[in-house]
Write an enzyme that holds these catalytic residues in place. Structure first.
Site, short mmCIF file in Angstrom:
data_model
loop_
_atom_site.label_atom_id
_atom_site.label_comp_id
_atom_site.label_asym_id
_atom_site.label_seq_id
_atom_site.Cartn_x
_atom_site.Cartn_y
_atom_site.Cartn_z
CE LYS A 243 -3.93 -1.71 2.76
NZ LYS A 243 -4.98 -1.53 1.76
NE ARG A 317 -11.08 -9.54 -2.29
CZ ARG A 317 -11.37 -8.58 -3.18
NH1 ARG A 317 -11.63 -8.90 -4.43
NH2 ARG A 317 -11.41 -7.31 -2.81
N1 BES Z 1 -8.12 -3.66 4.38
C1 BES Z 1 -8.29 -3.21 3.06
C2 BES Z 1 -9.57 -2.42 2.85
C3 BES Z 1 -9.70 -1.12 3.59
C4 BES Z 1 -9.35 0.07 2.98
C5 BES Z 1 -10.23 -1.10 4.85
C6 BES Z 1 -9.52 1.26 3.64
C7 BES Z 1 -10.40 0.10 5.52
C8 BES Z 1 -10.04 1.28 4.91
C9 BES Z 1 -8.33 -4.39 2.09
O1 BES Z 1 -7.55 -5.48 2.45
C10 BES Z 1 -7.82 -3.90 0.77
O2 BES Z 1 -6.68 -3.55 0.71
N2 BES Z 1 -8.68 -3.91 -0.25
C11 BES Z 1 -8.31 -3.52 -1.55
C12 BES Z 1 -8.85 -4.55 -2.52
C13 BES Z 1 -8.28 -4.45 -3.90
C14 BES Z 1 -6.81 -4.76 -3.88
C15 BES Z 1 -9.01 -5.41 -4.81
C16 BES Z 1 -8.90 -2.14 -1.83
O3 BES Z 1 -10.01 -1.86 -1.41
O4 BES Z 1 -8.22 -1.36 -2.46
MN MN Z 2 -5.55 -5.31 1.81
#
Ligand code: BES
Ligand code: MN
Ligand code: ZN
Length: 469
Positions: A243, A317
């Site tokens: 990230k 997921r």
């Molecule tokens: N934990 C994150 C989602 C999240 C983002 C929770 C902001 C709380 C605040 C999750 O694991 C994630 O990174 N999701 C990605 C999915 C994508 C890579 C398909 C996202 O939402 O960008």
């Molecule tokens: Mn994630």
């Protein structure tokens, strides 16, 4: 937890709270009349010793005078007072018991402080002054159980990830369950996770290995079995698909789903609900390292199906798929509710306070939505759009993990495969799991989203069943 007591002996030295709202302003009418807007839900107007009264008076607005308004009034009032101050809330004669429950919940939720905060806990107490103490005792007890569940979910989520690794989280669940008869906990680790290929893959990059926690409440005679599954990523760096720094800042909260489902089952035991309940928490840290799982890796889940990892930041997921597969294969529940901080798309679609709800069943969606509205843990239903199914196709596995398309919907479509025959709903609670400010009954930081909504929903399910039996 600071004490809230019902009393019929007034205390003239404590700060007095007078609720103001529709039909309630008898005692405060003179003051309220002089203060426009004093009845707005969650607004507090402070009078230092008005009309030669011995104590300070706070007018606390209850808005429309419903449960939410009383909850807001309680939360706003407690925020106004010093840590060691005694607060006395004056009820205007007999009011509905659910309003007293709202008031008490608001007081406890607004008065929440992280258990390891340097300031320490509040030492003052709250007295609710009323002639109807007996009528409200049960509401107060229910409010305390509910607020305690939310406090626990907040505490777990606020805990820094340097402390909160999967082993630590599992130990917290064991400790909480030990204090309560009728609960059992199983913690799986190492070789016991052989079939949990997704959990092992996501946890592979961390020096703190994964755990799978199963907490169950099985009261005698219970027939309906509800399984609650919660995402338990103790920190989400995104893994190899790392990230950006701003996106990582709050990722200690990525176990908020697990915290809520654990807190809800503990709370349900405290309430003595007559349902069989199981909370499942797949716990792992999604770290970056030489042993981390990679884009292109193929993962075999608990149910034997495979996923091609196309973005290691879609880790939630992958661990949930194993937990849902385990639930279907081993537990054969009647209903599965999945809670997860799953996608940033939740906030894009619905803003900061509303979870995304997915379920094929209208009646279940309606019942959950109602529990969410009543408790202030709101949700909004989004579609399981089959027109995006092609995006999930993989050349080397049963599906890919991070398909193109609307993010929250795609994650729900991915999870749908794993629920088995049970009725189910999935709640993407990424957005409402955290609050940037003190607002209504929320305090800055973790909100504990889901624990109160689940307890309300489960209580309703339980009483409906008893009525039907
Ligand atoms: N934990 C994150 C989602 C999240 C983002 C929770 C902001 C709380 C605040 C999750 O694991 C994630 O990174 N999701 C990605 C999915 C994508 C890579 C398909 C996202 O939402 O960008
Ligand atoms: Mn994630
Ligand atoms: Zn995540």
């Amino acid at each position: 937890m600071f004490a809230i007591r019902l009393t019929d002996v007034p205390d003239d030295t404590s700060t007095r709270v007078v609720p103001v709202g529709p039909g309630l302003d008898a005692e405060a009418s003179a003051l309220a009349a002089a203060t426009e807007g004093a009845d707005v839900a969650g607004r507090v107007t402070v009078f230092p010793r008005p009309l030669r009264q011995p104590s300070r008076v706070l007018l606390a607005g209850v808005g429309a005078g419903d449960e939410a308004g009383w909850r807001a009034a309680g939360a706003a009032a407690i925020r106004e007072v010093a840590d060691d101050e005694v607060l006395e809330v004056h009820l205007p004669g007999a009011i509905a018991a659910e309003l007293v429950r709202g008031l008490a919940e608001g007081l406890w939720l607004g008065g929440y402080r992280y258990r390891d905060a340097p300031r320490g806990p509040r030492t003052g107490e709250v007295r609710i002054f009323t002639d109807e103490s007996d009528a409200y005792a049960e509401s107060l007890a229910q409010a305390q159980i509910t607020a305690r569940a939310a406090w626990l979910a907040r505490d777990l989520t606020n805990t820094p990830s340097s402390v909160k690794n999967p082993e630590w989280f599992a130990a917290q669940v064991v400790a909480e369950a030990q204090n309560r008869p009728g609960l059992t906990v199983t913690v799986r680790a190492g070789d016991e996770l052989e079939r949990f290929g997704g959990l092992r893959a996501v946890g592979a990059g961390s020096v703190s290995p994964p755990r799978f926690v199963e907490l169950s409440w099985q009261p005698p005679g219970a027939t309906t079995h509800v399984v609650l599954v919660g995402k338990g990523i103790t920190f989400d760096t995104g893994g190899i698909s790392i990230k950006p720094r701003d996106g990582m800042k709050l990722m200690k909260k990525d176990m908020g789903g697990a915290a809520a489902v654990i807190a809800a089952v503990l709370g349900a035991a405290d309430l003595g609900l007559g349902l069989r309940l199981t909370a499942l928490a797949p716990l792992a840290e999604n770290a970056v390292s030489g042993s981390a799982f990679r884009p292109g890796d193929v993962i075999t889940h608990y149910d034997g199906s495979t996923s091609e990892n196309t973005n290691s930041d879609a880790e939630g997921r992958i661990v949930l798929a194993d937990a849902l597969g385990y639930a279907a294969d081993v537990l054969h529940p009647d209903l599965v509710l999945n809670l997860a901080t799953l996608t940033g798309a939740n906030a894009v679609a619905l803003g900061k306070r509303t979870a995304a709800l997915f379920s094929p069943w209208d009646d279940l969606a309606a019942a959950l939505t109602e529990a969410g509205t009543a408790t202030g843990e709101r949700m909004w239903r989004l579609p399981l759009s089959d027109d995006y199914l092609d995006n999930l196709r993989s050349d080397i596995a049963d599906r890919i993990s991070a398909p193109a398309g609307p993010g929250a919907v795609m994650a729900a479509l991915f999870l749908r495969d794993f629920f088995g025959d049970a009725r189910w709903a999935h709640l993407d609670m990424s957005a409402p799991s955290w609050s940037e400010t003190h607002e209504l009954e929320l305090t800055k930081g973790a909100t504990g989203w889901g624990a109160r909504m689940l307890l309300r929903y489960l209580s309703t399910l339980d009483s409906g069943q008893q009525a039907g039996a």
